[in-house]
Design a protein around this motif. Sequence first.
Motif: not given
Length: 428
Positions: A320-323, A339-343, A360-364, A379-381
């Motif tokens: 997500p763009a706001d993660a 963050p510049e690629h939202d990826a 495994r990743a966690e984001f706020n 967006a695709p992987i």
Amino acid sequence: MAGAVSALFLLDIKGRVLVWRDYRGDVTAIQAERFFTKLIEKEGDPQSQDPVVYDNGVTYMFVQHSNVYLMTAARQNCNAASLLSFLHRVVDVFKHYFEELEEESLRDNFVVVYELLDEMMDFGYPQYTEAKILSEFIKTDAYRMETTQRPPMAVTNAVSWRSEGIAYKKNEVFLDVVESVNILVNSNGQVIRSDVVGALKMRTYLSGMPECKLGLNDRVLLEAQGRTTKGKAIDLEDIKFHQCVRLARFENDRTISFIPPDGSFDLMTYRLSTQVKPLIWVEAQVERHSRSRVEIMVKARSQFKERSTATNVEIELPVPADASNPNIRTSMGSASYAPEHDALMWKIKSFPGGKEYMLRAEFNLPSIIAEEATPERKAPIRVKFEIPYFTVSGIQVRYLKVIEKSGYQALPWVRYITMAGEYELRLI
């Protein structure tokens, strides 16, 4: 015979003539204005982005490079594909001479530009477009003017891409078989598009005028010779050769025979539209535990044989763009948030066949969401990788012979590489 070009124009980004060369005397400089007027009319129409414009008995063909238009005007019926290919070769020659083709480099080198236009086209017919050969008798340094030089033999003989008298202490040929795998997987895990685009890239360091012969496990050739294919033969499509290959010989007996240019070049390109099994499969699950936290679990699995190993694997996972505040754990390799690629970028240096790795990743996430929030884009992987000593198509170089009248022994080196092209999985 196809028609001839009347004139060649080099225009700036506003349509003003920088240089033009009249070859047949049946057009004028006004043609440049008419062409640019037509081009501006077409700009607003997305359906007409073609590189050919017809107006009042004159056909214009053009390419744009940087801030320069290269355009031919012809009153005769010309071969459009041939002339567009010629214009791209003109760009390559100018870049060889001036490093970069721009309005400024043309203004600084008017004399050389006119010399090159005179040599590359004669009476409207394309002639020599090999930059290495042209640079032997058109010198860019005006201060080093020498006595009248004879043109190199390459201009006057049938082999315009190679000069005579080349000598090396060690005669070697390097052949790289490079295949790019293009795959698109939909959200149900089905492969909806797959193909393989291959290229045979050569570097030759050979003395004299050698004749090279290349044999592939081409099904048509093996069947013509009465050999049993046993499933090892392949069907090549959309084959495109370098100009040095004798096409008549290939049409007759499928033998790839050629006198190679000196240095690096692409001998041939091909395509295979067979169903390709994804070499690296990625599964992703996204869990939103609350409005303010999202967890992503990813499995990456290699689906090729254990004896092969993928290198420089890079998996780009959209987030997500706001993660924010990422907490990432991987079973192999390293992962970082971009963050510049939202990826999320997951890099694995070495990925052997038949292995599976986890991330495994966690984001706020922000707990407050705008009432009119735009729907999240999906967006695709994307996956990048290289697998040395491996080809998807199963193409094999059966032999690479070098024959030269002096009888020297040349060392041929062959290498196979498979890499990711447009490799996308729309799973999240």
